[in-house]
Design a protein around this motif. Sequence first.
Motif, short mmCIF file in Angstrom:
data_model
loop_
_atom_site.label_atom_id
_atom_site.label_comp_id
_atom_site.label_asym_id
_atom_site.label_seq_id
_atom_site.Cartn_x
_atom_site.Cartn_y
_atom_site.Cartn_z
N ASN A 26 -16.31 7.99 21.01
CA ASN A 26 -15.93 9.31 20.51
C ASN A 26 -14.50 9.34 19.97
OD1 ASN A 26 -14.85 8.90 23.06
ND2 ASN A 26 -14.78 11.08 23.54
N MET A 55 -12.95 18.79 17.93
CA MET A 55 -12.07 17.61 18.02
C MET A 55 -10.84 17.95 18.85
SD MET A 55 -13.32 15.02 16.23
CE MET A 55 -12.04 13.90 15.64
N LEU A 69 -4.09 0.80 26.13
CA LEU A 69 -2.95 1.33 25.37
C LEU A 69 -1.62 1.05 26.05
CD1 LEU A 69 -4.53 4.73 24.27
CD2 LEU A 69 -4.54 2.56 23.07
N ARG A 111 -3.22 7.07 15.15
CA ARG A 111 -1.96 6.83 14.43
C ARG A 111 -0.94 6.39 15.46
NH1 ARG A 111 -2.26 7.00 8.98
NH2 ARG A 111 -0.34 8.16 8.62
N TYR A 165 2.34 9.29 25.15
CA TYR A 165 3.73 8.79 25.18
C TYR A 165 3.79 7.66 26.17
CZ TYR A 165 4.07 13.55 23.47
OH TYR A 165 3.85 14.70 22.78
N LYS A 178 6.43 3.95 22.93
CA LYS A 178 5.43 4.11 21.89
C LYS A 178 4.87 5.52 21.92
CE LYS A 178 3.78 0.25 23.34
NZ LYS A 178 2.83 -0.78 23.77
N TYR A 179 4.40 5.94 20.78
CA TYR A 179 3.80 7.26 20.66
C TYR A 179 2.51 7.10 19.87
CZ TYR A 179 3.10 11.94 18.75
OH TYR A 179 2.56 13.14 18.39
N MET A 180 1.42 7.65 20.37
CA MET A 180 0.16 7.54 19.65
C MET A 180 -0.53 8.89 19.55
SD MET A 180 -1.59 4.12 21.13
CE MET A 180 -0.45 2.94 21.81
N GLU A 181 -1.15 9.10 18.42
CA GLU A 181 -2.00 10.28 18.26
C GLU A 181 -3.44 9.79 18.11
OE1 GLU A 181 1.21 13.21 15.99
OE2 GLU A 181 -0.49 12.35 14.90
N VAL A 182 -4.29 10.23 19.01
CA VAL A 182 -5.68 9.77 18.99
C VAL A 182 -6.58 10.99 18.82
CG1 VAL A 182 -7.48 8.57 20.29
CG2 VAL A 182 -5.09 7.88 20.55
N MET A 183 -7.37 10.98 17.75
CA MET A 183 -8.35 12.04 17.55
C MET A 183 -9.60 11.69 18.36
SD MET A 183 -6.72 14.02 15.54
CE MET A 183 -8.04 15.19 15.18
N MET A 184 -10.10 12.65 19.12
CA MET A 184 -11.29 12.38 19.92
C MET A 184 -12.27 13.54 19.83
SD MET A 184 -9.52 10.77 23.33
CE MET A 184 -11.06 10.72 24.24
N GLU A 185 -13.55 13.16 19.77
CA GLU A 185 -14.56 14.20 19.89
C GLU A 185 -14.56 14.71 21.32
OE1 GLU A 185 -18.41 12.84 18.46
OE2 GLU A 185 -17.30 12.01 16.74
N MET A 206 -8.51 4.75 29.06
CA MET A 206 -8.08 4.10 27.82
C MET A 206 -6.65 3.58 27.94
SD MET A 206 -9.80 6.76 25.06
CE MET A 206 -8.30 6.80 24.13
#
Lengths: 81, 81
Positions: free
Chosen positions: B33, A1, A65, B38, A7, A41-48, A60
């Motif tokens: 994927n 992952m 986004l 968040r 950002y 804005k701030y985003m955390e995206v988990m990706m395989e 994306m």
Amino acid sequence: MRKVKIYITLKEGVLDPQGKAVQNSLHSLEYKNVGEVRVGKYMEVMMEDTKDIETQVDKMCDQLLANPVIENYSYTIEEVV
Amino acid sequence: MRKVKIYITLKEGVLDPQGKAVQNSLHSLEYKNVGEVRVGKYMEVMMEDTKDIETQVDKMCDQLLANPVIENYSYTIEEVV
């Protein structure tokens, strides 16, 4: 992952009323040394994991986004175990 | 002048419906994927230099910028010429 940290900021020259409101509030709270405030804005995206993950993140951001007309984005990609 | 970059994130365990909506939208766009998303806030605050600038930023975050009940924050301080 992978954890992708994105950002998103308004482009220079784009008015930021939200930032201005925050700045005024900070002044009301007696933080007089505060200058311009820009809110993003701030985003955390988990990706395989995938090949070309950077290309995917760019797509994306452009598609969903961020608004490329008024916003810039940058990101970092971290390995997560 | 200093540029303070502030990152505000929801604490772990706090539900993030906005992140969930972004995740669903990414899935609809065939980014299969993508895992958990968040969403947080990012702010850039210009400040005149002062002693104890870190103490001041902590207070600003606790008082106004973040909600310490459900959010964590972190920041970096950069010198700007």
